[in-house]
Design a protein around this motif. Structure first.
Motif, PDB file in Angstrom:
ATOM      1  N   THR A   1      -4.099   8.493   7.296  1.00 20.51           N
ATOM      2  CA  THR A   1      -4.813   7.225   7.103  1.00 20.51           C
ATOM      3  C   THR A   1      -3.958   6.029   7.477  1.00 20.51           C
TER       4      THR A   1
ATOM      5  N   ARG B   1      -6.730  -4.501  -0.858  1.00 22.35           N
ATOM      6  CA  ARG B   1      -6.558  -4.344   0.583  1.00 22.35           C
ATOM      7  C   ARG B   1      -5.171  -3.791   0.871  1.00 22.35           C
TER       8      ARG B   1
ATOM      9  N   ARG C   1      -3.614  -2.825  10.973  1.00 18.88           N
ATOM     10  CA  ARG C   1      -5.020  -2.911  10.590  1.00 18.88           C
ATOM     11  C   ARG C   1      -5.149  -2.999   9.066  1.00 18.88           C
TER      12      ARG C   1
ATOM     13  N   ILE D   1      -7.272  -2.484   5.636  1.00 20.16           N
ATOM     14  CA  ILE D   1      -8.364  -1.659   5.133  1.00 20.16           C
ATOM     15  C   ILE D   1      -8.601  -1.993   3.672  1.00 20.16           C
TER      16      ILE D   1
ATOM     17  N   GLU E   1     -10.275   5.005   0.814  1.00 20.66           N
ATOM     18  CA  GLU E   1     -10.643   3.924   1.721  1.00 20.66           C
ATOM     19  C   GLU E   1     -12.135   3.646   1.618  1.00 20.66           C
TER      20      GLU E   1
ATOM     21  N   THR F   1     -13.485   0.809   3.332  1.00 16.67           N
ATOM     22  CA  THR F   1     -13.734  -0.268   4.296  1.00 16.67           C
ATOM     23  C   THR F   1     -15.168  -0.224   4.813  1.00 16.67           C
TER      24      THR F   1
END
Length: 678
Positions: A172, A208, A215, A217, A240, A242
């Motif tokens: 991830t 977050r 990036r 997420i 996650e 997102t």
């Protein structure tokens, strides 16, 4: 690998690796321990024995370097089974080496008491058993740890450093396990985050995180304190979310947008039941009908139409009940009785409870319909005017397909069997004509207004038209959306121009081309000579002693002689050769493609002989013998311009006259413009 036996209450099973004379000593020491002893004299026998049976411990006698090295081989096969090394030598370095090669304990045999040996064995075995159990527990935990589909870390509760990370965390976040071992929780938080504390124990919080590639997420985090391997740790698990959170926000935004769109849309939105009862209508639709939203709710759709048109509403309700969608135009009535035209598109939907309803969108096109009708009337008038004009007029779109063509254009291209409108320009004009006009069409499609002439046919079939292409552009972005074309027949005009041009290029006395016409022909011949790299020859001639004829017989005889000379010159050259009179008694001939210089020389000789024969001037009742002098300039892929080439031939003509007249002089010009041996 061999594992220690998990049986602390049973008698010990010992594998003894020792020679026969050492076996007796070790057995006597182990007699009080209550152990079962299996003796092997060497390392290979011991390894073979371990393949079939597990032991609580291995006792190996080592007194020299080879035996010490055998310990490493034995340890590789023994796995977690503890090894006790016994040596008869009081050599500390030997014992240290035994430890280095895999022995768990190393003792000296001389003066070793049985109780100490037993204690050392039990302690070593118990330690190995505990280590094995811990490894087994850790392996089970690691398996569960890595099988978790969500990222999980084991953290130090004080520093929040990562002690371990599972496979999901690696996949991830993009960090390797080695990189995670140097990181802490704060390294996963976006830059500028206010806090890097763990979530409260037992609670899930949303936050977050930042992956290795930068990036961000959204994650749900859950932390739990626990004990692992005898130390307190924190188990941090995240999921996650997102996509889920984005979908939730999108759904909420979509609902808000729909509410805003419904309330503020200038278009008309309405929802009704299958029987036509209005369930909802937006303010714009209500205002268009001169009514309020509350007034329209519960109203049948039939009541929105004039009485004589309500059957159309009934037909619509029948169509939408039998199908999923319906679109078209409908006439509705304003409160004041004014008739409006709505264009609609409606679709049937089903609620979660299975009940059906219809949602639709419409817009008032009453004014647009009036404009369209007025435009149609205007277009009809314009078409009538266009059809009466003799000029051919057409319009093509950006894909070069005809949108309009007037009567004159359609008559001119009646070969298009399927009609012109909708056909491609190539299909209407034909391949040859289209190929000539295509470059101009390309320029027009690029936004340029172009005017050009197109000629085809010869003689009586000759035709010439003047074509104007005018691009039409879109109002917003200036993009060319089509091209207007006007085609006017200018054949008679071009015929007259050709006649005048022909007269301007012809010598009136002889009918040969004059100086201006000659230089045009010569320029073209020079270009062909260079392209095809063939031989080009210019013959410059004049009549010997012509002045005496004029002085003796007068100019009328001189003119008759010039005409006779021109006739004979034309008879002695090819029809494709350009023959011209430059003025006075000077003539010039351009010959292309003569095979070689020798052939040019032969032609010059032939012309000298032909012109030496007497000329019978019947109109003057006179015969004259004159002769001619000739200068010939020849070159392959001619490097000279027309004027210089003629000047060279003129100079050679002068040389021929100096040589006594009635002869020729020839010069072959090389690629640099210099004379070479001819």
């Amino acid at each position: 690998m061999t594992e220690p036996r998990d049986s602390p209450d049973e008698s010990l099973e010992i594998l003894l690796v020792a020679s026969d004379d050492e076996e007796a000593l070790v057995r006597s020491l182990l007699a009080g321990v209550g152990a079962g002893i299996t003796q092997c004299p060497g390392i290979h026998e011991a390894i073979a024995r371990l393949a079939h049976k597990s032991f609580d411990a291995i006792v190996a006698a080592v007194d020299n370097a080879p035996q010490i090295e055998d310990l490493a081989k034995l340890g590789a096969r023994a796995g977690d089974t503890p090894i006790l090394a016994l040596s008869r030598r009081r050599d500390r370095s030997l014992l240290d080496l035994a430890h280095a090669r895999g022995a768990h304990e190393a003792l000296v045999l001389p003066e070793l008491r049985a109780d100490l040996l037993g204690y050392a064995l039990h302690l070593m075995i118990e330690r190995a058993r505990c280590l094995h159990q811990r490894r087994s527990q850790d392996a089970t935990l690691r398996t569960l740890f890595d099988l978790d589909a969500n990222p999980v870390w084991i953290c130090d509760p004080q520093t929040l450093k990562f002690l371990s990370a599972n496979h999901a965390a690696v996949e991830t976040y993009g960090y390797s396990e080695r990189e995670f071992a140097t990181m802490e929780l704060a390294d996963l938080l976006p830059r500028g985050s206010a806090s890097s504390e763990l979530p409260p124990s037992g609670r899930t919080v949303v936050g977050r995180h930042r992956t290795k590639d930068g990036r961000e997420i959204e994650v749900e985090s859950f932390a739990q304190r626990t004990e692992l391997g005898g130390r307190e740790v924190v188990l941090l698990r995240v999921r996650e979310v997102t996509a889920e959170r984005r979908a939730m926000r999108a759904l909420e935004a979509s609902e808000r947008r729909f509410r805003d769109f419904f309330e503020h849309s200038p278009g008309f939105i309405f929802i009704h039941e299958l029987d036509g009862t209005l369930l909802s209508v937006n303010p714009a639709a209500a205002a268009s009908l001169g009514r309020s939203v509350a007034e329209l709710l519960g109203t049948p759709l039939r009541d929105l139409a004039a009485p004589h048109l309500r059957f159309l509403i009934d037909q619509y309700l029948q169509r939408i009940a039998n199908g999923d969608e319906d679109a078209g135009q409908v006439r509705v009535q304003h409160r004041d009785g004014t008739e409006l035209v709505w264009q609609y598109r409606n679709r049937r939907y089903t609620d979660a409870d299975g009940s059906a309803y219809v949602m639709g969108y419409a817009q008032d096109i009453t004014a647009m319909r009036a404009v369209e009708q007025a435009l149609q009337r205007s277009e009809q008038r314009l078409r009538t005017v266009a059809d009466t004009l003799p000029v051919k007029i057409a319009y093509v779109d950006a894909q070069l397909r005809f949108v309009f063509a007037n009567e004159a254009f359609r008559r001119a291209y009646s070969a298009a069997d399927d009609g012109i409108v909708g056909a491609h320009v190539r299909d209407v004009l034909g391949e040859e004509r289209y190929a000539r006009r295509e470059p101009w069409l390309v320029r027009a499609l690029a936004g340029e207004r172009v005017v050009f002439e197109d000629e085809e046919g010869d003689g009586e079939d000759y035709q010439c038209v003047e074509i104007t292409f005018i691009p039409e552009t879109a109002d917003k972005d200036g993009r060319v959306i089509g091209v207007h074309a006007m085609v006017q027949d200018i054949t008679s005009k071009k015929r007259e121009e050709r006649r005048l041009i022909h007269l301007a290029r012809i010598d009136p006395l002889t009918g040969l081309i004059n100086r201006a016409g000659f230089y045009e022909r010569l320029e073209s011949a020079i270009e062909r000579s260079r392209e095809k790299e063939w031989l080009l020859s210019v013959f410059y001639l004049d009549i010997d002693r012509f002045k005496q004829v004029n002085d003796t017989h007068g100019h009328a005889v001189g003119d008759a002689l010039i005409r006779a000379f021109a006739t004979r010159l034309g008879e002695n050259v090819r029809a494709s050769d350009a023959v011209a009179r430059l003025g006075g008694d000077e003539f010039i001939v351009v010959m292309e493609g003569i095979p070689d210089v020798e052939r040019v020389r032969a032609i010059a000789t032939k012309l000298v002989l032909a012109m030496s024969r007497p000329f019978e001037l019947r109109s003057e009742n006179l015969t004259l013998t004159m002769g001619a002098s000739i200068g010939v300039a020849a070159c392959h892929a001619c490097p000279l311009g027309a004027a210089r080439l003629v000047a060279r031939a003129d100079a050679l003509l002068y040389q021929a006259k100096q040589a006594g007249r009635g002869t020729y002089r020839l010069e072959l010009i090389d690629a640099t413009g210099q004379s070479e041996e001819a």
